[in-house]
Design a protein around this motif. Structure first.
Motif, PDB file in Angstrom:
ATOM      1  N   UNK A  69      20.775 -41.693 -29.357  1.00  0.00           N
ATOM      2  CA  UNK A  69      20.109 -40.902 -28.648  1.00  0.00           C
ATOM      3  C   UNK A  69      20.984 -39.461 -28.535  1.00  0.00           C
ATOM      4  N   UNK A  70      20.198 -38.336 -28.709  1.00  0.00           N
ATOM      5  CA  UNK A  70      20.960 -37.036 -28.470  1.00  0.00           C
ATOM      6  C   UNK A  70      20.415 -36.471 -27.193  1.00  0.00           C
ATOM      7  N   UNK A  71      21.232 -35.970 -26.320  1.00  0.00           N
ATOM      8  CA  UNK A  71      20.802 -35.236 -25.152  1.00  0.00           C
ATOM      9  C   UNK A  71      21.015 -33.717 -25.115  1.00  0.00           C
ATOM     10  N   UNK A  72      20.066 -32.854 -25.064  1.00  0.00           N
ATOM     11  CA  UNK A  72      20.603 -31.651 -24.734  1.00  0.00           C
ATOM     12  C   UNK A  72      19.917 -30.940 -23.907  1.00  0.00           C
ATOM     13  N   UNK A  73      20.147 -30.882 -22.700  1.00  0.00           N
ATOM     14  CA  UNK A  73      19.824 -30.457 -21.184  1.00  0.00           C
ATOM     15  C   UNK A  73      20.783 -29.499 -20.720  1.00  0.00           C
ATOM     16  N   UNK A 106      22.508 -47.413 -28.568  1.00  0.00           N
ATOM     17  CA  UNK A 106      23.752 -47.986 -28.910  1.00  0.00           C
ATOM     18  C   UNK A 106      24.771 -46.813 -28.521  1.00  0.00           C
ATOM     19  N   UNK A 107      24.434 -45.502 -28.818  1.00  0.00           N
ATOM     20  CA  UNK A 107      25.305 -44.197 -28.856  1.00  0.00           C
ATOM     21  C   UNK A 107      24.452 -43.213 -28.210  1.00  0.00           C
ATOM     22  N   UNK A 108      25.233 -42.567 -27.159  1.00  0.00           N
ATOM     23  CA  UNK A 108      24.487 -41.240 -26.743  1.00  0.00           C
ATOM     24  C   UNK A 108      25.490 -39.983 -27.032  1.00  0.00           C
ATOM     25  N   UNK A 109      24.909 -39.180 -27.633  1.00  0.00           N
ATOM     26  CA  UNK A 109      25.628 -37.905 -28.050  1.00  0.00           C
ATOM     27  C   UNK A 109      25.092 -36.863 -27.292  1.00  0.00           C
ATOM     28  N   UNK A 110      26.057 -36.114 -26.190  1.00  0.00           N
ATOM     29  CA  UNK A 110      25.434 -34.905 -25.493  1.00  0.00           C
ATOM     30  C   UNK A 110      25.979 -33.582 -25.749  1.00  0.00           C
ATOM     31  N   UNK A 111      25.059 -32.817 -26.143  1.00  0.00           N
ATOM     32  CA  UNK A 111      25.344 -31.308 -26.399  1.00  0.00           C
ATOM     33  C   UNK A 111      25.400 -30.424 -25.337  1.00  0.00           C
ATOM     34  N   UNK A 112      26.219 -29.465 -25.269  1.00  0.00           N
ATOM     35  CA  UNK A 112      26.344 -28.643 -23.883  1.00  0.00           C
ATOM     36  C   UNK A 112      26.564 -27.389 -24.421  1.00  0.00           C
ATOM     37  N   UNK A 149      16.362 -36.082 -26.040  1.00  0.00           N
ATOM     38  CA  UNK A 149      15.871 -35.849 -24.647  1.00  0.00           C
ATOM     39  C   UNK A 149      16.520 -34.460 -24.464  1.00  0.00           C
ATOM     40  N   UNK A 150      15.596 -33.768 -23.518  1.00  0.00           N
ATOM     41  CA  UNK A 150      16.059 -32.428 -23.028  1.00  0.00           C
ATOM     42  C   UNK A 150      15.229 -32.193 -21.774  1.00  0.00           C
ATOM     43  N   UNK A 151      16.081 -31.673 -20.970  1.00  0.00           N
ATOM     44  CA  UNK A 151      15.626 -31.205 -19.389  1.00  0.00           C
ATOM     45  C   UNK A 151      15.975 -29.770 -19.410  1.00  0.00           C
TER      46      UNK A 151
END
Length: 314
Positions: free
Chosen positions: A113-117, A133-139, A215-217
């Motif tokens: 899962x990639x989060x870009x919020x 299994x894995x979450x990668x967060x982009x900021x 996912x993106x908020x």
């Protein structure tokens, strides 16, 4: 006499008057607010000088939001457990309930899962952490990465998300499992990376593996200036997905600004019809689309409704 200071924001009248005093001059015979983006003053020696205005007006939204939205004040205002936090139903309950229902169906799951919020919040990742299994967060900012690392490493000053876990207990009805959610999420976030929205490859020069879900908020709302900009940014986001991957978007409808302390943050204004069209034009099938009208009375932001969407490509 030509226009001055093109591309700079006008200052307030007080700023202008202070400049006159500092330079020992007097105003040219024209209204200060009509001289473009600068002020012309005539000195005692009759020379004319242009003083560019760089101080923004108080009611002018800022487009450089990445550092402002990292602050503790932003989290306390919109996501805290304080009794007087008026955004609870909109910023916490609405997305958490929508995510719970969407993931309970069992279709959205996988390895990555990639989060870009925007901002430094993570409440929307507790539910998905059970399905990947894995979450990668982009900021977009180093400050945001530092704030998240404080929480992951349980350092002094990290924001307290325990009220979110308490709310998940109410949604899932399994208090024993919920006690482990904080550690589960911290373990599954394998990397927090800096990204640059201006780049075609958001993490250039590194190329990420395609994700099962993105996912993106609010990120598209905050970084986009107009419809074309929103569409271009959206296309960059979906490049992070596998061809059959899922997309989850949470945004604000008909919004122009949000306040963080004394800072007024620009938000791109759009309607549900536009958001739906962007998805379908890019080949997405919309699985869920929930729109909730604003439930609170506050002058800190002007959104009319919230929109939760899940979609996939066939």
């Amino acid at each position: 006499m030509g226009q001055a200071g093109v591309g700079r924001k006008k200052g307030s009248k007080a700023v202008v008057d202070n400049m006159f005093k500092e330079f020992g001059g007097k105003r040219e015979e024209r209204d200060w607010s009509t001289v473009g983006e600068g002020v012309w003053i005539k000195g005692d020696d009759h020379t004319v000088t242009c003083i560019p205005m760089t101080a923004p007006e108080a009611d002018t939204p800022s487009y450089d939001n990445t550092d402002i939205l990292v602050t503790e004040e932003q989290l306390e205002t919109y996501l805290s457990s304080k009794p007087d936090m008026v955004f609870r139903d909109d910023s916490i309950k609405f997305p958490m309930e929508c995510l719970h229902r969407a993931f309970s169906e069992g279709h959205i799951k996988g390895d990555l899962l990639i989060d870009i919020s925007y901002g430094s919040f993570i409440h929307h990742l507790y539910t998905p952490s059970e399905y990947f299994k894995q979450i990668l967060v982009l900021k977009c900012s180093e400050q945001c990465i530092m704030e998240l690392n404080k929480w992951i490493n349980t350092l002094t000053g990290a924001f307290d998300w325990s009220h979110i876990i308490e709310y998940i207990k109410c949604l899932e009805g399994n208090s024993d499992q919920c006690q482990d959610k904080d550690m589960t999420l911290k373990t599954e976030i394998t990397k927090i990376m800096k990204c640059d929205i201006d780049n075609e490859n958001l993490t250039d020069p590194e190329v990420l593996p395609p994700a099962d879900c993105v996912i993106s908020i609010g990120m598209l709302d905050i970084v986009s200036k107009d419809q074309d900009d929103y569409i271009n940014n959206f296309k960059k986001f979906v490049k992070l997905l596998k061809p059959e991957g899922y997309l989850i978007l949470i945004g604000l409808l008909n919004t122009t600004f949000m306040m963080v302390g004394q800072d007024k943050i620009h938000v791109f204004r759009y309607e549900e019809k536009f958001a739906r069209k962007v998805l379908t034009d890019e080949g997405f099938v919309i699985d869920h689309c929930v729109v909730q009208k604003r439930t609170i009375d506050s002058d800190l932001t002007d959104y009319e409704a919230l929109m939760f969407t899940t979609a996939h490509r066939e």
